[in-house]
Design an enzyme around this catalytic site. Sequence first.
Site, PDB file in Angstrom:
ATOM      1  N   LYS A 173       0.844  -1.191   0.000  1.00  0.00           N
ATOM      2  CA  LYS A 173       0.000   0.000   0.000  1.00  0.00           C
ATOM      3  C   LYS A 173       0.881   1.243   0.000  1.00  0.00           C
ATOM      4  O   LYS A 173       1.483   1.600   1.003  1.00  0.00           O
ATOM      5  CB  LYS A 173      -0.937   0.042   1.214  1.00  0.00           C
ATOM      6  N   GLY A 226       6.732   4.835   8.422  1.00  0.00           N
ATOM      7  CA  GLY A 226       5.818   5.966   8.575  1.00  0.00           C
ATOM      8  C   GLY A 226       6.111   6.726   9.848  1.00  0.00           C
ATOM      9  O   GLY A 226       7.157   6.536  10.470  1.00  0.00           O
ATOM     10  N   THR A 228       5.742   8.050  13.813  1.00  0.00           N
ATOM     11  CA  THR A 228       5.659   7.302  15.074  1.00  0.00           C
ATOM     12  C   THR A 228       4.214   7.153  15.543  1.00  0.00           C
ATOM     13  O   THR A 228       3.812   6.085  16.018  1.00  0.00           O
ATOM     14  CB  THR A 228       6.544   7.984  16.141  1.00  0.00           C
ATOM     15  N   GLY A 231       2.724   4.344  13.733  1.00  0.00           N
ATOM     16  CA  GLY A 231       3.220   3.079  14.290  1.00  0.00           C
ATOM     17  C   GLY A 231       2.451   2.691  15.542  1.00  0.00           C
ATOM     18  O   GLY A 231       2.097   1.521  15.736  1.00  0.00           O
ATOM     19  N   GLU A 248       9.352   1.043  11.036  1.00  0.00           N
ATOM     20  CA  GLU A 248      10.429   2.016  10.760  1.00  0.00           C
ATOM     21  C   GLU A 248       9.780   3.384  10.891  1.00  0.00           C
ATOM     22  O   GLU A 248       8.982   3.772  10.033  1.00  0.00           O
ATOM     23  CB  GLU A 248      10.923   1.880   9.318  1.00  0.00           C
ATOM     24  N   CYS A 282      13.775  10.472   6.905  1.00  0.00           N
ATOM     25  CA  CYS A 282      13.619  10.047   8.299  1.00  0.00           C
ATOM     26  C   CYS A 282      14.935  10.180   9.060  1.00  0.00           C
ATOM     27  O   CYS A 282      14.939  10.455  10.244  1.00  0.00           O
ATOM     28  CB  CYS A 282      13.108   8.626   8.340  1.00  0.00           C
ATOM     29  N   GLU A 382       9.950  15.922  15.046  1.00  0.00           N
ATOM     30  CA  GLU A 382      10.380  15.743  13.661  1.00  0.00           C
ATOM     31  C   GLU A 382       9.616  16.740  12.777  1.00  0.00           C
ATOM     32  O   GLU A 382       8.390  16.733  12.751  1.00  0.00           O
ATOM     33  CB  GLU A 382      10.054  14.315  13.234  1.00  0.00           C
TER      34      GLU A 382
HETATM   35  P1  NAD Z   1       2.400   8.382   7.738  1.00  0.00           P
HETATM   36  O1  NAD Z   1       2.695   7.632   8.962  1.00  0.00           O
HETATM   37  O2  NAD Z   1       1.307   9.372   7.759  1.00  0.00           O
HETATM   38  O3  NAD Z   1       2.060   7.386   6.539  1.00  0.00           O
HETATM   39  C1  NAD Z   1       2.891   6.305   6.183  1.00  0.00           C
HETATM   40  C2  NAD Z   1       2.046   5.249   5.526  1.00  0.00           C
HETATM   41  O4  NAD Z   1       1.158   4.721   6.510  1.00  0.00           O
HETATM   42  C3  NAD Z   1       1.167   5.764   4.389  1.00  0.00           C
HETATM   43  O5  NAD Z   1       1.077   4.784   3.382  1.00  0.00           O
HETATM   44  C4  NAD Z   1      -0.181   5.942   5.074  1.00  0.00           C
HETATM   45  O6  NAD Z   1      -1.275   5.871   4.177  1.00  0.00           O
HETATM   46  C5  NAD Z   1      -0.181   4.772   6.030  1.00  0.00           C
HETATM   47  N1  NAD Z   1      -1.058   4.934   7.189  1.00  0.00           N
HETATM   48  C6  NAD Z   1      -1.369   6.056   7.857  1.00  0.00           C
HETATM   49  N2  NAD Z   1      -2.225   5.791   8.862  1.00  0.00           N
HETATM   50  C7  NAD Z   1      -2.451   4.456   8.832  1.00  0.00           C
HETATM   51  C8  NAD Z   1      -3.233   3.572   9.617  1.00  0.00           C
HETATM   52  N3  NAD Z   1      -3.968   3.997  10.637  1.00  0.00           N
HETATM   53  N4  NAD Z   1      -3.223   2.254   9.305  1.00  0.00           N
HETATM   54  C9  NAD Z   1      -2.482   1.800   8.288  1.00  0.00           C
HETATM   55  N5  NAD Z   1      -1.734   2.587   7.494  1.00  0.00           N
HETATM   56  C10 NAD Z   1      -1.706   3.910   7.776  1.00  0.00           C
HETATM   57  O7  NAD Z   1       3.774   9.010   7.336  1.00  0.00           O
HETATM   58  P2  NAD Z   1       4.083   9.941   6.107  1.00  0.00           P
HETATM   59  O8  NAD Z   1       3.587  11.296   6.459  1.00  0.00           O
HETATM   60  O9  NAD Z   1       3.620   9.308   4.838  1.00  0.00           O
HETATM   61  O10 NAD Z   1       5.673   9.863   6.097  1.00  0.00           O
HETATM   62  C11 NAD Z   1       6.438  10.582   6.971  1.00  0.00           C
HETATM   63  C12 NAD Z   1       6.841   9.784   8.191  1.00  0.00           C
HETATM   64  O11 NAD Z   1       7.482   8.575   7.832  1.00  0.00           O
HETATM   65  C13 NAD Z   1       7.853  10.542   9.015  1.00  0.00           C
HETATM   66  O12 NAD Z   1       7.535  10.494  10.385  1.00  0.00           O
HETATM   67  C14 NAD Z   1       9.160   9.825   8.768  1.00  0.00           C
HETATM   68  O13 NAD Z   1      10.104   9.907   9.747  1.00  0.00           O
HETATM   69  C15 NAD Z   1       8.704   8.440   8.560  1.00  0.00           C
HETATM   70  N6  NAD Z   1       9.711   7.735   7.793  1.00  0.00           N
HETATM   71  C16 NAD Z   1      10.490   6.804   8.432  1.00  0.00           C
HETATM   72  C17 NAD Z   1      11.481   6.134   7.745  1.00  0.00           C
HETATM   73  C18 NAD Z   1      12.326   5.091   8.400  1.00  0.00           C
HETATM   74  O14 NAD Z   1      12.951   4.338   7.703  1.00  0.00           O
HETATM   75  N7  NAD Z   1      12.370   4.994   9.693  1.00  0.00           N
HETATM   76  C19 NAD Z   1      11.679   6.394   6.386  1.00  0.00           C
HETATM   77  C20 NAD Z   1      10.886   7.358   5.776  1.00  0.00           C
HETATM   78  C21 NAD Z   1       9.894   8.006   6.487  1.00  0.00           C
END
Ligand code: NAD
Length: 479
Positions: A173, A226, A228, A231, A248, A282, A382
């Site tokens: 997804k 995504g 925290t 997560g 992650e 990230c 962040e």
């Molecule tokens: P996000 O958490 O909003 O979304 C990430 C993914 O999760 C998207 O596909 C989103 O549709 C999905 N998602 C959101 N809510 C969900 C739920 N309740 N159930 C299932 N899926 C859900 O993050 P973002 O805004 O897309 O990306 C930025 C974040 O990602 C930042 O906090 C960044 O640090 C983190 N990130 C971490 C790493 C790493 O390797 N640790 C790498 C890149 C980005």
Amino acid sequence: MLTKLFINGKWEDAASGKTFPTINPATTEVIAQIAEGGAEDIDRAVKAARAARGGPWGKMNASERGRIIWKMGERLLERAEEIARLETMDNGKTITESSKIDVPYSADLYFYYGGAATKLEGHTIPVNGPYFNYTLREPLGVVGLIVPWNFPLLLASRKVAAALAAGNTVILKPAAQTPLTALVLAEIGMEAGLPAGVLNVVPGHGSTAGAALVKHSDVDGIALTGGTSTGQQLMRDAAATVKKLHLELGGKSPNIVFADADLEAAAKMALMGIFYNKGEVCTAGSRLLVEKPIYDGFMEKVVERAKKMQPADPMDPKSRLGPLVSETQLANVKKYIEIGEKEGARLLVGGRQPEPTPGKGYFFQPTIFDNVQPTSTIAQEEIFGPVLATLTFQDGDELLKIANGTMYGLAAAIWTKDIKKAHRLAKALKAGTVWINTYNNYDAAMPYGGYKMSGFGRESGMEAFEFYTQSKSVWVDLS
Ligand code: NAD
């Protein structure tokens, strides 16, 4: 352009018939309307993936699987130019970054895991008694892979390549902001020879498609990259089915510069650490920690370089800074600028959109704050944009307290010529990756992941198989 869901080897509309727009952040124009996956589509994809586990994929030799995965890497490179352009259009990262980093590094992941498929071995265990005990390393089964928008192809590939190498079937997804290259990946998988149902791609929103995947009772594990808070939500949603998770999450990484460092190199990489991919990284070195005696001179170098970095059309090969991914992300960054100023931090450079804005897009100037207190919001949270918080330290306990003093623990960097000091500190830092006299290096073979609230589990390298496989212990009576 591919715009539909990819389920069981076919391109399909969403069951609801709904679509959502994906937007070019450099122009704010709609690139395409994408089929919006929901719970019903996720269920179809899970059924296809489950059936595919029992089909030819589940029976295939590891070497055969490996060859298909390797071929995916080759196809990515053959289509590199087209894919890099799509990624830049969808995300806003510069074409130089897409074509020199995102696409080749993604291909590398397929090459690494293509080879790794035949290296997944069990053990023989010296148990008590007249028994022979051995372990089998088996695929987890059907896995849901949920990825963000900052490295759409690359972060999808990190998960897809490892999941497939272990013999799993997948529902990917992508983030709603950047679905385009994930759909190309589905096509590439098909071209490389993946049987139908092995790799399904369902674009959609997190709260609908994402949540349905996490809550689905026939999905064996979820790997998320995504935020925290996402997560944390996943942990709650996965509890009902006791689903295996790999998370992650975010970061607020300290980039530490000692007085004895190569200051030219440290200044150059301090900028790369925070402004690469517009700070939407990230592992961004978003906290620059500078040893007090060199602070003024060092910051002069950093600020002088930042002033030369103007945001520009990401399709231009000379551009070094593209637009932020979305209007929401732009508003988020602006909010933190206000907070920083209210908290008494001083803006050294940037802090607003460039004028005139190139195109109509979500461009933002490279921004540097100093006089930042370690416990202030902009030093703790962040921002995920081109905003650097600079702090000073005296060597010793104060440094470690500041460096480890956030809820995150994704990465850290150390700049010094003192090799003993560098290794001592590398050990003491609570971070999944530590760079010494460099920043932002990655490799398909390197385990990557977070300490503390940056998540758990490791991806890349052989450690990724801790998540994508499970081990079975077999006893044989020899008496
Ligand atoms: P996000 O958490 O909003 O979304 C990430 C993914 O999760 C998207 O596909 C989103 O549709 C999905 N998602 C959101 N809510 C969900 C739920 N309740 N159930 C299932 N899926 C859900 O993050 P973002 O805004 O897309 O990306 C930025 C974040 O990602 C930042 O906090 C960044 O640090 C983190 N990130 C971490 C790493 C790493 O390797 N640790 C790498 C890149 C980005």
